[in-house]
Structures are given as structure tokens and as C-alpha cells.
Enzyme design. Sequence first.
Site, PDB file in Angstrom:
ATOM      1  N   TYR A  55       0.823  -1.124   0.209  1.00 37.90           N
ATOM      2  CA  TYR A  55      -0.191   0.027  -0.173  1.00 37.90           C
ATOM      3  C   TYR A  55       0.838   1.120   0.063  1.00 37.90           C
ATOM      4  CZ  TYR A  55      -2.910   4.160   2.279  1.00 37.90           C
ATOM      5  OH  TYR A  55      -2.926   5.027   2.438  1.00 37.90           O
TER       6      TYR A  55
HETATM    7  N1  LIG Z   1      -6.627   4.918   7.311  1.00 33.96           N
HETATM    8  C1  LIG Z   1      -5.757   5.523   7.712  1.00 33.96           C
HETATM    9  O1  LIG Z   1      -5.374   5.721   8.314  1.00 33.96           O
HETATM   10  C2  LIG Z   1      -5.070   6.546   6.550  1.00 33.96           C
HETATM   11  C3  LIG Z   1      -4.348   7.514   6.234  1.00 33.96           C
HETATM   12  C4  LIG Z   1      -3.611   8.156   6.044  1.00 33.96           C
HETATM   13  C5  LIG Z   1      -4.411   8.122   4.560  1.00 33.96           C
HETATM   14  N2  LIG Z   1      -5.590   7.083   4.400  1.00 33.96           N
HETATM   15  C6  LIG Z   1      -5.581   7.539   2.684  1.00 33.96           C
HETATM   16  O2  LIG Z   1      -7.192   8.461   2.543  1.00 33.96           O
HETATM   17  C7  LIG Z   1      -7.984   7.485   1.677  1.00 33.96           C
HETATM   18  C8  LIG Z   1      -9.493   7.770   2.410  1.00 33.96           C
HETATM   19  O3  LIG Z   1      -9.859   7.167   3.463  1.00 33.96           O
HETATM   20  P1  LIG Z   1     -11.609   7.242   4.216  1.00 33.96           P
HETATM   21  O4  LIG Z   1     -11.396   7.256   5.300  1.00 33.96           O
HETATM   22  O5  LIG Z   1     -12.348   7.841   3.153  1.00 33.96           O
HETATM   23  O6  LIG Z   1     -11.309   5.644   2.925  1.00 33.96           O
HETATM   24  P2  LIG Z   1     -12.590   5.165   2.337  1.00 33.96           P
HETATM   25  O7  LIG Z   1     -13.619   5.665   3.400  1.00 33.96           O
HETATM   26  O8  LIG Z   1     -12.364   3.531   2.074  1.00 33.96           O
HETATM   27  O9  LIG Z   1     -12.743   5.719   1.105  1.00 33.96           O
HETATM   28  C9  LIG Z   1     -12.662   4.799  -0.296  1.00 33.96           C
HETATM   29  C10 LIG Z   1     -12.969   5.057  -1.187  1.00 33.96           C
HETATM   30  O10 LIG Z   1     -12.638   5.139  -2.271  1.00 33.96           O
HETATM   31  C11 LIG Z   1     -13.499   3.987  -3.476  1.00 33.96           C
HETATM   32  N3  LIG Z   1     -13.110   3.505  -4.374  1.00 33.96           N
HETATM   33  C12 LIG Z   1     -12.886   1.630  -4.112  1.00 33.96           C
HETATM   34  N4  LIG Z   1     -11.919   1.066  -5.088  1.00 33.96           N
HETATM   35  C13 LIG Z   1     -12.966   1.901  -6.444  1.00 33.96           C
HETATM   36  C14 LIG Z   1     -13.263   1.582  -7.253  1.00 33.96           C
HETATM   37  N5  LIG Z   1     -12.317   1.107  -8.429  1.00 33.96           N
HETATM   38  N6  LIG Z   1     -13.988   2.837  -8.476  1.00 33.96           N
HETATM   39  C15 LIG Z   1     -14.558   3.634  -7.488  1.00 33.96           C
HETATM   40  N7  LIG Z   1     -14.144   4.133  -6.187  1.00 33.96           N
HETATM   41  C16 LIG Z   1     -13.302   3.236  -5.382  1.00 33.96           C
HETATM   42  C17 LIG Z   1     -14.711   3.664  -2.036  1.00 33.96           C
HETATM   43  O11 LIG Z   1     -15.516   2.625  -2.334  1.00 33.96           O
HETATM   44  P3  LIG Z   1     -16.299   1.513  -2.765  1.00 33.96           P
HETATM   45  O12 LIG Z   1     -17.937   2.030  -1.540  1.00 33.96           O
HETATM   46  O13 LIG Z   1     -17.105   0.728  -3.879  1.00 33.96           O
HETATM   47  O14 LIG Z   1     -15.892  -0.214  -1.633  1.00 33.96           O
HETATM   48  C18 LIG Z   1     -14.383   4.083  -0.980  1.00 33.96           C
HETATM   49  O15 LIG Z   1     -15.778   5.077  -1.275  1.00 33.96           O
HETATM   50  C19 LIG Z   1      -7.822   6.207   2.281  1.00 33.96           C
HETATM   51  O16 LIG Z   1      -7.830   5.488   1.137  1.00 33.96           O
HETATM   52  C20 LIG Z   1      -6.056   6.371   2.320  1.00 33.96           C
HETATM   53  O17 LIG Z   1      -5.321   5.591   1.181  1.00 33.96           O
HETATM   54  C21 LIG Z   1      -5.727   6.285   5.005  1.00 33.96           C
END
Ligand SMILES: NC(=O)c1ccc[n+]([C@@H]2O[C@H](COP(=O)([O-])OP(=O)(O)OC[C@H]3O[C@@H](n4cnc5c(N)ncnc54)[C@H](OP(=O)(O)O)[C@@H]3O)[C@@H](O)[C@H]2O)c1
Length: 211
Positions: free
Chosen positions: A126
Site C-alpha cells: 500500500y
Molecule cells: N486509514 C488511514 O489511517 C489512512 C491514513 C492516511 C491516508 N489514508 C488514505 O485516505 C484515503 C481516504 O480515506 P477514507 O477513510 O475516506 O477511505 P474509505 O472510506 O475507504 O473510502 C475510499 C473510497 O474509495 C472507493 N473505491 C475503491 N475502489 C474503487 C474503484 N475501483 N472505483 C471507484 N471508487 C473506488 C471506495 O468505494 P467502495 O464503497 O465501492 O469500496 C470508498 O468509497 C484512504 O483510501 C487512504 O489511502 C488512510
Amino acid sequence: MKITVVGAHGKISRLLHPKLIDEGHDVRGIIRKKEQVETLEKMGVTPVVADIEQQTDISEAVGNVDAVVFAAGAGPGSGKERKYTVDRDGAIKLMRACQANEITRYIMISAMGLDEPRGNEVFQVYQKAKAEADEALLNSGLNYTIIKPGKLTDEDGTGKVSVGNLERGEIPREDVSSVIAASLDNASTYYKSFDLLAGSQSIQDALSSLK
Ligand SMILES: NC(=O)c1ccc[n+]([C@@H]2O[C@H](COP(=O)([O-])OP(=O)(O)OC[C@H]3O[C@@H](n4cnc5c(N)ncnc54)[C@H](OP(=O)(O)O)[C@@H]3O)[C@@H](O)[C@H]2O)c1
């Protein structure tokens, strides 16, 4: 501004939409699941159903807008493969769509600490995928802002942050969404990449301090 958010049903995105709409922006949201259309419509976002992994060209879905936000991610339950197909390649497809549609402004939700990958094998993949996406954006010629939050929490936002080169820590998703909204047309954030944690500065002061 007209803004397309990719990953528009994600947790950060759903906190971001009301802020953008309150500020008078037009928001278009890319989702891959039809059942998420209604939620976005209720928020005042124009939903566009497109799967950024399945489609090689997402320029039509992205549309003719002024700015894009990459907020998609394969998520913690996914395997190595989807780290590349969503977190890296999805972000790069969005860069290509910007170039095709003459959109110059790109906000990336990246992550802190990508220079020193840690954790299990999937987490390291990742981090590599995110680092490669950031590198592609730095070299894309687009007007980027790469926001690199620490561990995301679902706590209420405080409006107080730290930016710069930081050590590990946390930040509420709500504050990340506020930083995205505040960065869109803020020249202090143009061509900048910065770590983001909960802190003690107001978001405006923190963004103004970026070097
Ligand atoms: N978790 C952490 O501690 C952390 C820390 C730093 C940065 N981040 C980054 O922050 C980002 C956003 O965070 P979040 O909590 O808002 O994430 P999230 O709730 O998991 O949202 C990610 C979205 O991406 C969509 N997605 C996945 N595959 C896709 C595809 N093929 N086509 C279109 N959409 C797609 C998902 O939709 P579906 O509902 O269809 O799956 C989901 O709605 C994370 O993804 C990560 O890279 C995370």
C-alpha cells in the site's frame, strides 16, 4: 468551482461534500456502486458511476471541471493487487483524465511516512503504491497539493492541525476534509506536499505557513 471527487462515498469524501457545497462549489462524485447514488444525491452531489479499476479511461466520468480530489482507496480489507489497481493506478488514471480534459488542479489524499515503509507485507505494498502515485503527480505538470495525513480517526474535527514534516500521529477525517476544502483555491498549497496531523494551529494559519 466545479470539482470532481473520486471515491466520493468514502468517509473523508462524505465529510467533504457538505463543506464544498456550503462554499458554493458544484460537486461531481465518482462511485462504483449504484446503491450509493441516492446518498450522494441527497447531499447535493452529482453522482457518476464509474469503476476506476475496470475503466482504462475515466476522462468522461471526470468531466469538465476546475479541480479534482483523489479520495479513493482499496481499503484495509483488500489484498496487494488492489493497492496497485486503486491507490496507484486509479490516481494515475485521474492524472491522465486531467490532462485530457485540461484540468490543472489536483488534490491527492496520500499518507504520511511513505519513505519508510513499515508494517505487514500488504501495508508495505500500500505504502509503495501510494508513493508511486505521489511521484507520478509530482512529475505530471499538474498543480498538485499532496496531503499526507497520519492515522485517520472518526473523532470530531477540532479545526486545529499541524503541517510540515512530522512524526507519527493521528488526525480526524473531519479535519482532513476541512484541509482539502481550504486547499482547493489556496495558492499557499499549490505545488506542495505536506504531512498532516492534529495540532494547535488553525487550518488557515497552518496552510499559510507552508514553504
Ligand atoms: N486509514 C488511514 O489511517 C489512512 C491514513 C492516511 C491516508 N489514508 C488514505 O485516505 C484515503 C481516504 O480515506 P477514507 O477513510 O475516506 O477511505 P474509505 O472510506 O475507504 O473510502 C475510499 C473510497 O474509495 C472507493 N473505491 C475503491 N475502489 C474503487 C474503484 N475501483 N472505483 C471507484 N471508487 C473506488 C471506495 O468505494 P467502495 O464503497 O465501492 O469500496 C470508498 O468509497 C484512504 O483510501 C487512504 O489511502 C488512510
